[in-house]
Design an enzyme around this catalytic site. Structure first.
Site, PDB file in Angstrom:
ATOM      1  N   ASP A 103      41.625  49.477  61.756  1.00 16.39           N
ATOM      2  CA  ASP A 103      40.680  50.590  61.796  1.00 16.39           C
ATOM      3  C   ASP A 103      41.278  51.771  62.551  1.00 16.39           C
ATOM      4  O   ASP A 103      41.230  52.903  62.093  1.00 16.39           O
ATOM      5  CB  ASP A 103      39.342  50.165  62.414  1.00 16.39           C
ATOM      6  CG  ASP A 103      39.486  49.464  63.761  1.00 16.39           C
ATOM      7  OD1 ASP A 103      40.624  49.233  64.229  1.00 16.39           O
ATOM      8  OD2 ASP A 103      38.440  49.136  64.353  1.00 16.39           O
ATOM      9  N   ASP A 106      44.992  53.028  69.086  1.00 23.23           N
ATOM     10  CA  ASP A 106      44.700  53.827  70.290  1.00 23.23           C
ATOM     11  C   ASP A 106      45.934  53.752  71.184  1.00 23.23           C
ATOM     12  O   ASP A 106      46.876  54.517  70.999  1.00 23.23           O
ATOM     13  CB  ASP A 106      43.428  53.211  70.923  1.00 23.23           C
ATOM     14  CG  ASP A 106      42.881  54.008  72.081  1.00 23.23           C
ATOM     15  OD1 ASP A 106      43.601  54.123  73.089  1.00 23.23           O
ATOM     16  OD2 ASP A 106      41.749  54.501  72.001  1.00 23.23           O
TER      17      ASP A 106
HETATM   18  P1  IMP Z   1      44.671  49.682  71.183  1.00 21.49           P
HETATM   19  O1  IMP Z   1      45.190  48.307  71.487  1.00 21.49           O
HETATM   20  O2  IMP Z   1      44.477  50.483  72.432  1.00 21.49           O
HETATM   21  O3  IMP Z   1      45.498  50.422  70.170  1.00 21.49           O
HETATM   22  O4  IMP Z   1      43.204  49.495  70.637  1.00 21.49           O
HETATM   23  C1  IMP Z   1      42.961  49.198  69.324  1.00 21.49           C
HETATM   24  C2  IMP Z   1      41.568  48.665  69.123  1.00 21.49           C
HETATM   25  O5  IMP Z   1      40.642  49.255  70.032  1.00 21.49           O
HETATM   26  C3  IMP Z   1      41.074  49.039  67.744  1.00 21.49           C
HETATM   27  O6  IMP Z   1      41.384  48.027  66.823  1.00 21.49           O
HETATM   28  C4  IMP Z   1      39.607  49.231  67.943  1.00 21.49           C
HETATM   29  O7  IMP Z   1      38.926  48.019  67.706  1.00 21.49           O
HETATM   30  C5  IMP Z   1      39.452  49.650  69.370  1.00 21.49           C
HETATM   31  N1  IMP Z   1      39.281  51.118  69.544  1.00 21.49           N
HETATM   32  C6  IMP Z   1      40.227  52.022  69.921  1.00 21.49           C
HETATM   33  N2  IMP Z   1      39.726  53.269  69.968  1.00 21.49           N
HETATM   34  C7  IMP Z   1      38.434  53.155  69.585  1.00 21.49           C
HETATM   35  C8  IMP Z   1      37.369  54.132  69.416  1.00 21.49           C
HETATM   36  O8  IMP Z   1      37.513  55.360  69.606  1.00 21.49           O
HETATM   37  N3  IMP Z   1      36.169  53.635  69.011  1.00 21.49           N
HETATM   38  C9  IMP Z   1      35.950  52.296  68.775  1.00 21.49           C
HETATM   39  N4  IMP Z   1      36.921  51.371  68.918  1.00 21.49           N
HETATM   40  C10 IMP Z   1      38.136  51.796  69.326  1.00 21.49           C
HETATM   41 MG    MG Z   2      40.136  46.652  65.816  1.00 21.00          MG
END
Ligand code: IMP
Ligand code: MG
Length: 179
Positions: A103, A106
């Site tokens: 999805d 981040d």
């Molecule tokens: P990362 O490991 O920091 O890249 O986070 C990835 C996961 O965090 C994604 O698969 C989402 O489920 C969640 N996530 C990151 N940003 C958002 C946001 O703005 N809204 C909702 N979920 C988020």
């Molecule tokens: Mg996710």
């Protein structure tokens, strides 16, 4: 401006459904071109990618398989930085062309962990396809081959993405309003 209330927070529309659909079609066309004759195995990551995957897969025209997996690392509006194991990998990925469908990316920590875990199973290739990317939030280097849109470093909901479990069930994407 279209607003959305999710629990205690107010969000405003930032990416309308029509705009998303155009990008999904563009990305699907890129994958159809690259994966010709490769019988890709799509691995959408639950829960967030369920809507994006459903839209994307209906635009994929090459023979392919789909297997939903899970690896959660998020709570509330901040990444926790802790990552868990991949579950649900029911299909053997050895020598397969794998496309991870996410999805949003981040910090990139979730995806980096996912790639590391899947690489151990010796796939023929791993491509990352993320609906959204927050380039300014990336903490690790991740090769994102396919993406619908880059977005600012704001918290969003809708189109599969949640705030504390709620808000996944919208066609548009909404950004958290400043209080
Ligand atoms: P990362 O490991 O920091 O890249 O986070 C990835 C996961 O965090 C994604 O698969 C989402 O489920 C969640 N996530 C990151 N940003 C958002 C946001 O703005 N809204 C909702 N979920 C988020
Ligand atoms: Mg996710």
């Amino acid at each position: 401006m279209k607003k959305l209330q999710v629990k205690d927070k107010t969000f405003a529309i930032s990416i309308p459904a029509e705009e998303l659909q155009k990008e999904v079609q563009r990305v699907a066309a890129e994958i159809n071109r690259d994966m010709e004759g490769k019988e890709p195995l799509f691995l959408p990551v639950l829960n967030g990618a369920f809507i994006f995957a459903a839209d994307l897969l209906r635009e994929i025209t090459v023979p392919c398989e789909v297997c939903f997996i899970k690896l959660a690392s998020y709570a509330g509006t901040q990444t926790t930085g802790t990552v868990r194991e991949v579950i649900g990998l029911a299909t053997d990925i050895t020598n397969r062309h794998v496309v991870i469908v996410e999805d949003i990316i981040d910090s990139g920590l979730t995806m980096a962990h996912m790639i590391e875990t899947l690489t151990a199973h010796n796939p023929a290739s791993i491509s990352v396809c993320s609906c959204l990317v927050k380039p300014d939030a990336l903490k690790v280097d991740v090769d994102i081959k396919y993406r619908c849109k880059n977005i600012p470093n704001d918290f969003i909901v809708g189109y599969g993405l949640d705030y504390d479990g709620f808000g996944r069930n919208t066609k548009d994407i909404y950004t958290l309003c400043e209080e």
